[in-house]
Design a protein around this motif. Structure first.
Motif, PDB file in Angstrom:
ATOM      1  N   SER A  52       0.577  -5.154   9.497  1.00 16.75           N
ATOM      2  CA  SER A  52       0.483  -3.968   8.642  1.00 16.75           C
ATOM      3  C   SER A  52      -0.858  -3.269   8.813  1.00 16.75           C
ATOM      4  O   SER A  52      -0.934  -2.037   8.888  1.00 16.75           O
ATOM      5  CB  SER A  52       0.656  -4.365   7.169  1.00 16.75           C
ATOM      6  OG  SER A  52       1.878  -5.020   6.950  1.00 16.75           O
ATOM      7  N   ASP A  57       2.975  -2.149  -7.823  1.00 15.48           N
ATOM      8  CA  ASP A  57       2.240  -1.906  -6.578  1.00 15.48           C
ATOM      9  C   ASP A  57       0.768  -1.621  -6.871  1.00 15.48           C
ATOM     10  O   ASP A  57      -0.127  -2.120  -6.178  1.00 15.48           O
ATOM     11  CB  ASP A  57       2.835  -0.717  -5.823  1.00 15.48           C
ATOM     12  CG  ASP A  57       4.122  -1.074  -5.095  1.00 15.48           C
ATOM     13  OD1 ASP A  57       4.405  -2.278  -4.963  1.00 15.48           O
ATOM     14  OD2 ASP A  57       4.830  -0.144  -4.669  1.00 15.48           O
ATOM     15  N   GLN A  75       7.184   5.516   2.987  1.00 16.13           N
ATOM     16  CA  GLN A  75       6.752   4.659   4.090  1.00 16.13           C
ATOM     17  C   GLN A  75       5.246   4.743   4.300  1.00 16.13           C
ATOM     18  O   GLN A  75       4.597   3.737   4.602  1.00 16.13           O
ATOM     19  CB  GLN A  75       7.496   5.040   5.375  1.00 16.13           C
ATOM     20  CG  GLN A  75       8.934   4.557   5.418  1.00 16.13           C
ATOM     21  CD  GLN A  75       9.620   4.935   6.718  1.00 16.13           C
ATOM     22  OE1 GLN A  75       9.562   6.095   7.155  1.00 16.13           O
ATOM     23  NE2 GLN A  75      10.276   3.972   7.344  1.00 16.13           N
ATOM     24  N   ASP A  99       3.875   2.480   1.868  1.00 18.59           N
ATOM     25  CA  ASP A  99       4.088   1.094   2.288  1.00 18.59           C
ATOM     26  C   ASP A  99       3.064   0.681   3.348  1.00 18.59           C
ATOM     27  O   ASP A  99       2.552  -0.450   3.334  1.00 18.59           O
ATOM     28  CB  ASP A  99       5.500   0.916   2.847  1.00 18.59           C
ATOM     29  CG  ASP A  99       6.577   1.037   1.777  1.00 18.59           C
ATOM     30  OD1 ASP A  99       6.245   0.862   0.582  1.00 18.59           O
ATOM     31  OD2 ASP A  99       7.737   1.311   2.137  1.00 18.59           O
ATOM     32  N   CYS A 134       5.539  -3.876   7.620  1.00 12.67           N
ATOM     33  CA  CYS A 134       4.689  -3.402   6.524  1.00 12.67           C
ATOM     34  C   CYS A 134       5.167  -3.977   5.199  1.00 12.67           C
ATOM     35  O   CYS A 134       5.703  -3.280   4.329  1.00 12.67           O
ATOM     36  CB  CYS A 134       4.643  -1.876   6.497  1.00 12.67           C
ATOM     37  SG  CYS A 134       3.724  -1.209   7.903  1.00 12.67           S
ATOM     38  N   ASN A 135       4.962  -5.271   5.071  1.00 13.24           N
ATOM     39  CA  ASN A 135       5.285  -5.985   3.838  1.00 13.24           C
ATOM     40  C   ASN A 135       4.367  -7.195   3.737  1.00 13.24           C
ATOM     41  O   ASN A 135       3.553  -7.454   4.627  1.00 13.24           O
ATOM     42  CB  ASN A 135       6.762  -6.405   3.812  1.00 13.24           C
ATOM     43  CG  ASN A 135       7.139  -7.245   5.019  1.00 13.24           C
ATOM     44  OD1 ASN A 135       6.628  -8.345   5.204  1.00 13.24           O
ATOM     45  ND2 ASN A 135       8.031  -6.716   5.864  1.00 13.24           N
ATOM     46  N   SER A 136       4.481  -7.946   2.680  1.00 15.11           N
ATOM     47  CA  SER A 136       3.529  -9.019   2.395  1.00 15.11           C
ATOM     48  C   SER A 136       3.591 -10.174   3.385  1.00 15.11           C
ATOM     49  O   SER A 136       2.668 -10.985   3.453  1.00 15.11           O
ATOM     50  CB  SER A 136       3.760  -9.558   0.977  1.00 15.11           C
ATOM     51  OG  SER A 136       5.089 -10.040   0.843  1.00 15.11           O
ATOM     52  N   TYR A 192       0.858  -9.239   6.945  1.00 19.20           N
ATOM     53  CA  TYR A 192      -0.264  -8.392   6.553  1.00 19.20           C
ATOM     54  C   TYR A 192      -1.136  -7.984   7.737  1.00 19.20           C
ATOM     55  O   TYR A 192      -1.709  -6.900   7.751  1.00 19.20           O
ATOM     56  CB  TYR A 192      -1.114  -9.083   5.483  1.00 19.20           C
ATOM     57  CG  TYR A 192      -1.654 -10.440   5.857  1.00 19.20           C
ATOM     58  CD1 TYR A 192      -2.836 -10.560   6.570  1.00 19.20           C
ATOM     59  CD2 TYR A 192      -0.990 -11.599   5.478  1.00 19.20           C
ATOM     60  CE1 TYR A 192      -3.341 -11.801   6.909  1.00 19.20           C
ATOM     61  CE2 TYR A 192      -1.485 -12.846   5.811  1.00 19.20           C
ATOM     62  CZ  TYR A 192      -2.665 -12.945   6.534  1.00 19.20           C
ATOM     63  OH  TYR A 192      -3.156 -14.179   6.873  1.00 19.20           O
ATOM     64  N   SER A 218       0.142  -2.073   2.205  1.00 21.94           N
ATOM     65  CA  SER A 218       0.234  -3.373   2.870  1.00 21.94           C
ATOM     66  C   SER A 218      -0.981  -3.642   3.751  1.00 21.94           C
ATOM     67  O   SER A 218      -1.328  -4.803   4.003  1.00 21.94           O
ATOM     68  CB  SER A 218       1.519  -3.461   3.701  1.00 21.94           C
ATOM     69  OG  SER A 218       1.595  -2.420   4.652  1.00 21.94           O
TER      70      SER A 218
END
Length: 309
Positions: A227, A296, A254, A257, A219-221, A224, A261
């Motif tokens: 995510s 964000d 979380q 996040d 779950c980050n760039s 994707y 994402s």
């Protein structure tokens, strides 16, 4: 697909001859089919999303593959791998009469005693059949429904778990996380999560625990697409599962996040089956955006704008 017709005819002649040595012919025909379609048999490329055109196939076109798999899976792992790879590439569409046998052999090929590349090919074939598996409430055969919910569910998760007592090397494909394998798994579980009948089994068989464990990793760039499917799974089931303790381990940060994402992927969506998730994603975003930093929120605005455009 002409080459598949040739493979079917060669297999039919081989079986009618009652000579096991003649099964070399259908094996060679499959290899030729892969080569002609430029589909790699390399286990390292089993997760590549290559498809063989947009041709439609009747269920009868695949019955012979299920029969072939049943005939050779226990002692000819390479041919079984070819059949599963083929099913995972062109899609699975068996007649009801063959569904039970197909699921049984899929489970057998996912067994921990099977070679890893065969287990991976079986997972990909399950992914290809995910809509049929997810719609198990439409299956009249109660025995088949029970097998899907009990044995297949556990077998699917077992493919992701390293063998007990092993310590994988850095280049071992049996790592706890594997980009292509995990995306295949998440797509499959996402399809299952759309059917509420699956929800108790996704919790009970620890699929949800597995998805939760992927939050820090994916779950980050950088990931994707992962995510999006993690969010899709968790957000679709949480409204009715508020008492499930496994979700208590997910912190509010979380959850944020996961939801933020997930917005990196919707601009790539062109499938109506994801529209319901978008509504859930909007609600989840509103619920957890209080934990967002200023940067964000600025990024979220850009992502939503990209999707709307």
């Amino acid at each position: 697909m002409r080459n598949l017709d040739v493979c079917r005819n060669i297999y039919s002649r081989a079986r009618s001859s009652n000579a096991s040595v003649s099964l070399v012919a259908p094996r060679n025909a499959l290899h030729f089919t892969f080569a002609a379609a430029k589909v790699s048999r390399d286990p390292a490329e089993v997760w590549s999303w290559s498809w063989w055109g947009n041709e439609s196939h009747s269920p009868e076109d695949f019955d012979w593959m299920v029969d072939y798999l049943d005939f050779i899976y226990s002692d000819d792992h390479e041919s079984a791998y070819d059949i599963l790879l083929l099913l995972g590439s062109v899609g699975v569409c068996c007649r009801p009469a063959k569904q039970h046998l197909f699921i049984e052999r899929l489970i057998a090929c996912m067994d921990s005693n099977m070679p890893l590349h065969l287990r991976h090919a079986a997972l990909r074939a399950a992914h290809s059949a995910r809509e049929q598996i997810a719609s198990m409430d439409a299956i009249d055969d109660s025995t088949l429904r029970d097998m899907i919910l009990t044995k297949l569910s556990l077998a699917i998760l077992s493919v992701l778990c390293p063998h007990p007592g092993t310590t994988p090397a850095n280049d071992d494909p049996n790592l706890f996380f594997n980009y292509g394998r995990d995306l295949c798994y998440l797509r499959l579980v996402f399809a299952l999560a759309r059917n509420s009948d699956w929800h108790p089994h996704l919790f009970g068989d620890r699929h949800i625990d597995r998805c939760i464990s992927m939050i820090p990793r994916y779950c980050n760039s950088r990931y994707y697409e992962h995510s999006f499917f993690v969010a899709g799974i968790l957000l679709q089931i949480t409204p009715e599962q508020t008492s499930v303790t496994s979700l208590d381990s997910v912190t509010e940060q979380q959850w944020w996040d996961v939801t933020r994402s997930a917005w990196w992927y919707p601009s790539h969506i062109d499938n109506t089956r994801y529209l319901k998730l978008l509504l859930v994603l909007v609600d989840g975003t509103k619920k957890y955006m209080q934990f967002a930093s200023k940067s964000d929120l600025e990024q979220l605005i850009r992502d939503v704008d990209n999707f709307v455009e």
